[in-house]
Design a protein around this motif. Structure first.
Motif, PDB file in Angstrom:
ATOM      1  N   TRP A 150      69.819  37.563   7.202  1.00 49.94           N
ATOM      2  CA  TRP A 150      68.322  36.837   6.674  1.00 49.94           C
ATOM      3  C   TRP A 150      67.684  35.919   8.213  1.00 49.94           C
ATOM      4  N   ARG A 175      66.680  38.538   9.559  1.00 52.63           N
ATOM      5  CA  ARG A 175      65.851  39.225   9.924  1.00 52.63           C
ATOM      6  C   ARG A 175      64.225  38.750   9.748  1.00 52.63           C
ATOM      7  N   PHE A 176      64.531  37.717   8.833  1.00 50.44           N
ATOM      8  CA  PHE A 176      62.299  36.357   8.466  1.00 50.44           C
ATOM      9  C   PHE A 176      63.070  36.594   9.295  1.00 50.44           C
ATOM     10  N   PHE A 177      63.017  35.678  10.815  1.00 51.76           N
ATOM     11  CA  PHE A 177      63.051  34.319  11.840  1.00 51.76           C
ATOM     12  C   PHE A 177      63.206  35.169  12.942  1.00 51.76           C
ATOM     13  N   TYR A 191      66.354  43.453  14.391  1.00 50.24           N
ATOM     14  CA  TYR A 191      65.483  43.985  13.348  1.00 50.24           C
ATOM     15  C   TYR A 191      64.299  44.282  14.491  1.00 50.24           C
ATOM     16  N   LYS A 238      63.004  47.850  12.848  1.00 52.85           N
ATOM     17  CA  LYS A 238      61.510  48.542  12.529  1.00 52.85           C
ATOM     18  C   LYS A 238      60.874  49.536  13.207  1.00 52.85           C
TER      19      LYS A 238
END
Length: 489
Positions: A220, A222-224, A229, A233
């Motif tokens: 999780w 990766r959302f911050f 990450y 990408k």
């Protein structure tokens, strides 16, 4: 508000870790104690992982466990490596779920990172058939290998004995050889070569043992705005754009009944096997491309470093090449049987340097190794670095001795007498490109030592070839060094 949401999310996640830690089956193997929830995460010496693992082997034995954020990892060394990979290969044929690995392989749609399954085995069989049929079986492949290696030798000769770092020149040569295998012609566009090098460097940073380790346990993050990450990408964007362009070009230029290389073979296989998707093809190309380049380049670079440190061995190799080939005839694969000392040198280089220090597996069922219980779905690290430096199997393991792989007649000992040497892994998931890699290494080292003697920079202390001082990542790689290549002719 955001801070409260994040705090709540983290609290729920840590509650999940506690429940999982309490309820999950555990191995009874010994190991360092660690901290609650964190396990041994704070003790991990990422930059010197093989050396740290060797210390734990000395303390706990051939089977021990470490714990990372509630997950047990069983590390095995010694003869148990052979047992797990070969004798009981089905029991340990899985791949552990590593979020970073899934993210760079389109969620495990490749061969190398994918967990064992009928689909993974089918992809592996297709790739192995293609490499066998359109690799060692093609005479022109050997010819083009020779062309690219000759071009590399000319680049080295143009240095005119000046000290240089060989990494970039070796890397470019190996890229051309691997892309020949894939497409039937060597990649010569400088932009594409730079892109491949960028992808290689990026995947090393994103999926290696250092930066980004936290994502495998806390996806999780990766959302911050996690920096690793973002690197992943970027890797995926560049990789997909490059491989899609290559695939489209191959589809447009394919001729019916004519196979130019591995990509054509994969596309034909895809027509005959509808379950093989474009994503599968793209990921198999990624496996062959990046794995083939880095392992070969690192082994050659390490081998040159060894030659600088062992001039008597270098001279002995050159004498055997001179007696068999002379100074002008370029080596062929048919010469391998008459140059056993070269083959022994390559085997010893792979043992001593162990550029792939660990192979990661997962138990597919409840099992035992030694006297210890290994629950199903436990991550297992096969410690090849310690195996290859274990005096029980390799006498005086920190001394470089090609003779250990020769019999009393001077011939290379048979495979069953060197089963503890596993530079390409072993068993069900042995590297599909092993035979091609061995062939490349033979042609490279024979051709280089036929033409050059490798020496350190005058006045400089010879850089160490001891792999305990190498840089740890996906592979063990020697630190940058400079070498002088003295033309022998």
């Amino acid at each position: 508000m955001f801070q409260f949401v994040l705090l709540g999310f983290v609290s729920i996640y840590f509650l999940y870790l506690i429940i999982r830690y309490i309820t999950k089956p555990r191995t009874n193997a010994p190991g360092p104690k660690g901290w609650p929830l964190l396990g041994n995460a704070l003790e991990f010496d990422i930059e010197n992982l093989p050396v740290q693992m060797a210390k734990w082997v000395n303390r706990y034995g051939d089977v021990f466990k470490i714990n990372l954020f509630g997950d047990d990892i069983v590390v095995i060394s010694g003869e148990l490596c052979y047992e797990a990979l070969v004798k009981r290969g089905d029991d340990f044929a899985g791949r552990p779920i590593r979020n970073r690995g899934d993210w760079v392989t389109e969620m495990g749609e490749d061969i190398a990172f994918a967990d064992t399954s009928p689909e993974q085995q089918k992809r592996r069989k297709i790739a192995h058939s293609g490499l066998k049929q359109y690799g060692t079986g093609m005479a022109h492949l050997e010819e083009v290998n020779a062309k690219e290696i000759k071009d590399f030798l000319k680049i080295v000769a143009d240095k005119k004995c000046s000290p240089f770092d060989p990494r970039a020149d070796i890397y470019k040569c190996v890229i051309k050889i691997i892309t020949l295998l894939l497409f039937g012609e060597a990649m010569t566009k400088e932009d594409d070569i730079k892109t491949i090098a960028e992808l290689d460097e990026t995947i090393e940073r994103a999926v290696g043992t250092g930066q980004g380790f936290e994502l495998d346990h806390f996806p999780w993050l990766r959302f911050f705005g996690n920096s690793t990450y973002e690197i992943i990408k970027h890797f995926n964007t560049v990789r997909t754009r490059l491989l899609d362009r290559w695939l489209l070009g191959s589809k447009d230029t394919m001729e019916k009944g004519k196979i130019r290389g591995m990509v054509d073979w994969l596309l034909v296989s895809q027509e005959n096997e509808p379950t093989i998707s474009d994503t599968n093809v793209r990921m198999m190309i990624q496996n062959i491309l990046l794995a083939g380049i880095t392992t070969t380049e690192s082994t050659i670079e390490s081998g040159i470093l060894v030659l600088m440190n062992y001039p008597d061995i270098q001279k002995k190799i050159q004498m055997s090449i001179d007696a068999e080939l002379g100074t002008e005839r370029f080596p062929t694969l048919d010469d391998r049987s008459n140059l056993p000392y070269v083959d022994a040198f390559i085997l010893e280089t792979m043992r001593y340097t162990s550029v792939v220090p660990f192979t990661l597996r997962k138990s597919t069922k409840d099992s035992k190794l030694g006297n210890y219980f290994i629950p199903k779905d436990t991550q297992v690290w096969v410690n090849l670095f310690c195996l290859h430096h274990d005096e029980r199997y390799f006498a005086d393991p920190w001394t470089f001795k090609p003779e250990r792989f020769l019999d009393q007649n001077g011939d290379v000992i048979p495979v069953d007498q060197r089963k503890m040497l596993m530079p390409f892994g072993a068993g069900r998931r042995v590297c599909v490109g092993e035979q091609l890699a061995r062939a490349r290494l033979f042609l490279f080292f024979t051709a280089m030592l036929q033409k050059f003697t490798f020496l350190p920079h005058e006045g400089d202390k010879c850089p160490s070839c001891d792999p305990r001082g190498y840089t740890t990542g996906l592979l063990l790689r020697p630190n940058n060094y400079r070498v002088r290549a003295i033309l022998r002719i």
